[in-house]
Design a protein around this motif. Sequence first.
Motif, PDB file in Angstrom:
ATOM      1  N   UNK A  41       0.780  -1.236   0.060  1.00  0.00           N
ATOM      2  CA  UNK A  41      -0.047  -0.147   0.105  1.00  0.00           C
ATOM      3  C   UNK A  41       1.040   1.263   0.072  1.00  0.00           C
ATOM      4  N   UNK A  42       1.903   1.240   0.900  1.00  0.00           N
ATOM      5  CA  UNK A  42       2.790   2.611   0.897  1.00  0.00           C
ATOM      6  C   UNK A  42       3.539   2.551  -0.449  1.00  0.00           C
ATOM      7  N   UNK A  43       4.121   1.316  -1.083  1.00  0.00           N
ATOM      8  CA  UNK A  43       4.470   1.453  -2.248  1.00  0.00           C
ATOM      9  C   UNK A  43       3.813   1.919  -3.445  1.00  0.00           C
ATOM     10  N   UNK A  44       2.546   1.850  -3.435  1.00  0.00           N
ATOM     11  CA  UNK A  44       1.424   2.353  -4.394  1.00  0.00           C
ATOM     12  C   UNK A  44       1.804   4.072  -4.306  1.00  0.00           C
ATOM     13  N   UNK A  45       1.645   4.698  -3.021  1.00  0.00           N
ATOM     14  CA  UNK A  45       1.821   6.060  -3.141  1.00  0.00           C
ATOM     15  C   UNK A  45       3.233   6.536  -3.487  1.00  0.00           C
ATOM     16  N   UNK A  46       4.352   5.791  -2.981  1.00  0.00           N
ATOM     17  CA  UNK A  46       5.565   6.302  -3.230  1.00  0.00           C
ATOM     18  C   UNK A  46       5.955   6.089  -4.724  1.00  0.00           C
ATOM     19  N   UNK A  47       5.487   4.797  -5.368  1.00  0.00           N
ATOM     20  CA  UNK A  47       5.850   4.761  -6.981  1.00  0.00           C
ATOM     21  C   UNK A  47       5.149   5.799  -7.541  1.00  0.00           C
ATOM     22  N   UNK A  48       4.170   6.305  -7.169  1.00  0.00           N
ATOM     23  CA  UNK A  48       3.402   7.249  -7.765  1.00  0.00           C
ATOM     24  C   UNK A  48       4.037   8.737  -7.976  1.00  0.00           C
ATOM     25  N   UNK A  49       4.853   9.186  -7.150  1.00  0.00           N
ATOM     26  CA  UNK A  49       6.099   9.956  -6.966  1.00  0.00           C
ATOM     27  C   UNK A  49       7.047   9.768  -8.223  1.00  0.00           C
ATOM     28  N   UNK A  50       7.277   8.782  -8.285  1.00  0.00           N
ATOM     29  CA  UNK A  50       8.313   8.379  -9.399  1.00  0.00           C
ATOM     30  C   UNK A  50       7.713   8.410 -10.867  1.00  0.00           C
ATOM     31  N   UNK A  51       6.794   7.857 -10.910  1.00  0.00           N
ATOM     32  CA  UNK A  51       6.162   7.874 -12.112  1.00  0.00           C
ATOM     33  C   UNK A  51       5.350   9.175 -12.652  1.00  0.00           C
ATOM     34  N   UNK A  52       4.674   9.802 -11.782  1.00  0.00           N
ATOM     35  CA  UNK A  52       4.098  11.102 -12.201  1.00  0.00           C
ATOM     36  C   UNK A  52       5.153  12.418 -12.453  1.00  0.00           C
ATOM     37  N   UNK A  53       6.127  12.069 -11.609  1.00  0.00           N
ATOM     38  CA  UNK A  53       7.372  13.135 -12.000  1.00  0.00           C
ATOM     39  C   UNK A  53       7.866  13.198 -13.122  1.00  0.00           C
ATOM     40  N   UNK A  54       8.043  12.031 -13.632  1.00  0.00           N
ATOM     41  CA  UNK A  54       8.761  11.835 -14.790  1.00  0.00           C
ATOM     42  C   UNK A  54       7.684  12.261 -16.131  1.00  0.00           C
ATOM     43  N   UNK A  55       6.359  11.697 -15.909  1.00  0.00           N
ATOM     44  CA  UNK A  55       5.365  11.953 -16.877  1.00  0.00           C
ATOM     45  C   UNK A  55       5.175  13.616 -16.768  1.00  0.00           C
ATOM     46  N   UNK A  56       5.013  14.060 -15.709  1.00  0.00           N
ATOM     47  CA  UNK A  56       4.583  15.511 -15.492  1.00  0.00           C
ATOM     48  C   UNK A  56       5.767  16.570 -16.249  1.00  0.00           C
ATOM     49  N   UNK A  57       7.071  16.041 -16.234  1.00  0.00           N
ATOM     50  CA  UNK A  57       8.108  16.660 -16.748  1.00  0.00           C
ATOM     51  C   UNK A  57       7.961  16.493 -18.396  1.00  0.00           C
ATOM     52  N   UNK A  58       7.732  15.217 -18.751  1.00  0.00           N
ATOM     53  CA  UNK A  58       7.647  15.028 -20.242  1.00  0.00           C
ATOM     54  C   UNK A  58       6.489  15.514 -20.916  1.00  0.00           C
ATOM     55  N   UNK A  59       5.409  15.472 -20.712  1.00  0.00           N
ATOM     56  CA  UNK A  59       4.257  16.052 -21.158  1.00  0.00           C
ATOM     57  C   UNK A  59       2.801  16.495 -20.114  1.00  0.00           C
ATOM     58  N   UNK A  60       2.908  15.923 -19.154  1.00  0.00           N
ATOM     59  CA  UNK A  60       1.695  16.252 -18.315  1.00  0.00           C
ATOM     60  C   UNK A  60       1.660  17.721 -17.981  1.00  0.00           C
ATOM     61  N   UNK A  61       2.502  18.312 -17.609  1.00  0.00           N
ATOM     62  CA  UNK A  61       2.625  19.960 -17.348  1.00  0.00           C
ATOM     63  C   UNK A  61       1.897  20.422 -18.651  1.00  0.00           C
TER      64      UNK A  61
END
Length: 439
Positions: A41-61
């Motif tokens: 459960x905790x990993x699902x939150x932590x991995x969201x930081x990794x995944x969204x951080x990359x996606x946000x810089x590439x195209x999400x923002x």
Amino acid sequence: MNQLSATDVWTVVAAALVLLMTPGLAFFYGGMTRVTAALNMMMMSFVSIGLVGVVWVLWGSSMSAEPGWVPGIVGSPWRDFGLGESSASGDLLAAGFSGTFAIITVALVSGAIADRTKFGSWCVFVPVWITFVYAPLAFMVWTDGGLFAADGWIGKALGETIDFAGGLVVHVNAGVAGLVLCLVLGVRRGFGKDADHRPHNLPFVMLGAALLWFGWFGFNAGAAADAAEAGLIWINTLVCPAAGMLGWLLVERLRDGHPTSLGSASGIVAGLVAITPACANVDPGWSIVLGLVSGAACCLAVGLKYRFGYDDSLDVVGLHLVAGVIGTVALGFIATDDNGRAGLFYGGGVGLLVAQVVATILTAVFTAVVTFVIAIAVKKTIGFRVTPEVEERGIDAVSHAESAYAFLSGASAYPGDRDRAAVAEHRVSDGEQGKHTAS
């Protein structure tokens, strides 16, 4: 070289506070799960930081802030791909601040499907959902030309929707997505029967609530326009969750005969969610009322999952959807004057109320439809749910070969070491798990 202003410094601090909320959420959710699934459960939150951080810089923002793809709905992913344009102009703070909101939103969703979700499938779901649900909705609500903005299609017809810090974009969005996912994945083994799904570590839950409350001051006040607005937001972010806790505990005392620590933590979150869209537009007195109402309502709402049979594991629907709707719609009644638009109780008529209700309904429909399509695609291809055997044994041992606690008994101080062979035997490929996905 541009000088660093006080506003810039505050944005840096606020973004860091919001980022801290996701580890805080990990504690909040991790403590609420069974001991055999706490790390997952905790990993699902932590991995969201990794995944969204990359996606946000590439195209999400770029999709959430740049026009040019679907007018009124979503911006172009290529216009500021990799934040190249923002880097050249030296304007990266806004992108960083908004990225922390995207991270916490998808992490919130995970609580609805605790104890039964394949970690690899969650890692696929997160970037897809951010791309096709979160980024477009952020554009629609917060970006000039977006559907609900003053110059958007709905905004021109009904007036601009008020959502200062994310009642729609974050909480209604996450709550609806959580409801869709828990319906797609189905209930946990023994749900509503004799299985023990009680929180395994209530001190973790209370620590998580404290970290969330701390970070929420950056979440709500990060975009404050001046000192007066920042002061109003700060007081509202203090008093609404305080009243939310009291409202929840009062209902528990009257209904069950005893207030609980879990109730106090949950009431705080209910009040925080309710004040999020309204933090800059209501007086502190009304914040107290809003907190009491949201705390009491959410306390009653979390039990609906047993009546209607949807397994919202950690009450994402009962907290974030319910309180998010309450806070968003309440603005139609109690909003103070905002550029000529006030709530019904302040002589503003029904215009703002209609705009808030319509925006809430359209947000829920958009999120539900797109999330359902994504969830079904994941389920039919790689499978979304672990096998019954893995769920029974515990996701931590099978998916991560770890345990949250080392019990000093038996031949090993570490449960994961006692039977590595059994762990390996239960570990199956994503494809094989998909074939046996529980209904």
